[in-house]
Design an enzyme around this catalytic site. Structure first.
Site, short mmCIF file in Angstrom:
data_model
loop_
_atom_site.label_atom_id
_atom_site.label_comp_id
_atom_site.label_asym_id
_atom_site.label_seq_id
_atom_site.Cartn_x
_atom_site.Cartn_y
_atom_site.Cartn_z
N ASP A 126 7.57 -22.54 -26.59
CA ASP A 126 6.61 -21.84 -27.44
C ASP A 126 7.20 -21.73 -28.84
O ASP A 126 8.42 -21.65 -29.02
CB ASP A 126 6.35 -20.44 -26.87
CG ASP A 126 5.23 -19.73 -27.60
OD1 ASP A 126 4.08 -19.87 -27.17
OD2 ASP A 126 5.51 -19.05 -28.61
N PRO A 131 -7.44 -15.46 -23.40
CA PRO A 131 -6.38 -16.28 -24.01
C PRO A 131 -6.48 -16.29 -25.53
O PRO A 131 -7.54 -16.01 -26.09
CB PRO A 131 -6.66 -17.67 -23.44
CG PRO A 131 -8.13 -17.69 -23.20
CD PRO A 131 -8.50 -16.27 -22.80
N TYR A 165 -8.57 -21.43 -26.29
CA TYR A 165 -9.30 -21.83 -25.09
C TYR A 165 -9.01 -23.27 -24.68
O TYR A 165 -9.83 -24.16 -24.84
CB TYR A 165 -10.80 -21.56 -25.28
CG TYR A 165 -11.08 -20.09 -25.18
CD1 TYR A 165 -11.35 -19.50 -23.96
CD2 TYR A 165 -11.00 -19.28 -26.31
CE1 TYR A 165 -11.56 -18.14 -23.85
CE2 TYR A 165 -11.21 -17.92 -26.21
CZ TYR A 165 -11.50 -17.35 -24.99
OH TYR A 165 -11.70 -16.00 -24.89
N HIS A 166 -7.81 -23.47 -24.17
CA HIS A 166 -7.37 -24.67 -23.47
C HIS A 166 -6.38 -24.12 -22.45
O HIS A 166 -5.41 -23.45 -22.84
CB HIS A 166 -6.69 -25.66 -24.42
CG HIS A 166 -6.22 -26.89 -23.71
ND1 HIS A 166 -6.95 -28.05 -23.66
CD2 HIS A 166 -5.09 -27.12 -22.98
CE1 HIS A 166 -6.30 -28.95 -22.94
NE2 HIS A 166 -5.17 -28.41 -22.52
N LEU A 167 -6.61 -24.37 -21.17
CA LEU A 167 -5.79 -23.72 -20.15
C LEU A 167 -4.32 -23.98 -20.40
O LEU A 167 -3.89 -25.13 -20.57
CB LEU A 167 -6.18 -24.19 -18.74
CG LEU A 167 -5.49 -23.37 -17.64
CD1 LEU A 167 -6.09 -21.97 -17.56
CD2 LEU A 167 -5.60 -24.06 -16.30
N HIS A 168 -3.56 -22.90 -20.42
CA HIS A 168 -2.11 -22.98 -20.58
C HIS A 168 -1.47 -21.85 -19.79
O HIS A 168 -2.09 -20.82 -19.54
CB HIS A 168 -1.72 -22.92 -22.07
CG HIS A 168 -2.20 -21.70 -22.78
ND1 HIS A 168 -3.52 -21.54 -23.18
CD2 HIS A 168 -1.55 -20.60 -23.18
CE1 HIS A 168 -3.65 -20.38 -23.79
NE2 HIS A 168 -2.47 -19.77 -23.80
N HIS A 221 2.13 -19.49 -19.36
CA HIS A 221 3.32 -19.00 -20.04
C HIS A 221 4.48 -18.88 -19.05
O HIS A 221 4.30 -18.39 -17.94
CB HIS A 221 3.05 -17.61 -20.63
CG HIS A 221 1.92 -17.59 -21.60
ND1 HIS A 221 2.11 -17.58 -22.96
CD2 HIS A 221 0.57 -17.61 -21.42
CE1 HIS A 221 0.94 -17.57 -23.57
NE2 HIS A 221 -0.02 -17.59 -22.65
#
Length: 164
Positions: free
Chosen positions: A32, A98, A101-104, A106
């Site tokens: 990150d 989130p 809005y793009h699946l990620h 952590h």
């Protein structure tokens, strides 16, 4: 665009820690931007899925279990191999709502109080997997509580609608 640049290797390709190239069940694991990679106390990585149509926790169904299990297993293995951090020392979660809005997913050091890692926003990946295994439509049906800051546009929309 930042996410797509990483997935297409147009940016930060040298920062990729691990990649599963499968277009359906694969992902890229990158540090990150908040983590300088100099110490493990604040370890922070993000798994970005290759699938573009999966935007958030709300989109997930049992169909996505192979993807989620890959992220959980391969992410833990890659972090252990690269940084020597055992799985028991990781917090692995998704945000709702989130920040993009793009699946990620952590991955943070368990002792690190990362922004958004509190119960109001973070959903542990292991719990998400278990919930979807029990009910494929769990996240389409479930009421999800989340915190909003007063300066967020969504909060203002709730105020305008008389919901706050």
């Amino acid at each position: 665009q930042w996410v797509y640049n990483i997935l297409e290797k147009k940016a930060e390709a040298d920062r990729i820690i691990h990649e599963n190239p499968d277009p359906c069940n694969g992902f890229v694991l990158v540090p990150d931007l908040k983590w300088n990679q100099n110490q493990l106390d604040d370890l922070y990585l993000i798994a970005l899925v290759h699938r573009r149509e999966v935007k958030s926790l709300r989109d997930l169904t049992a169909e996505h279990l192979p993807l989620l299990r890959n992220i959980l297993q391969e992410g833990k293995e890659a972090i252990g191999k690269r940084f020597g951090v055992p799985p028991s020392q990781l917090r692995i979660y998704l945000h709702y709502q989130p920040s993009y809005y793009h699946l990620h997913v952590h991955f943070t050091a368990l002792g690190y109080d990362a922004p958004g890692s509190s119960v109001e926003r973070a959903h542990l990946l292991a719990d998400v997997i278990d919930n979807l295994a029990v009910d494929s439509m769990y996240y389409q049906k479930r009421a999800l509580t989340f915190a909003l800051r007063a300066d967020e546009l969504l909060f203002k929309k709730f105020q305008e609608a008389g919901r706050v």
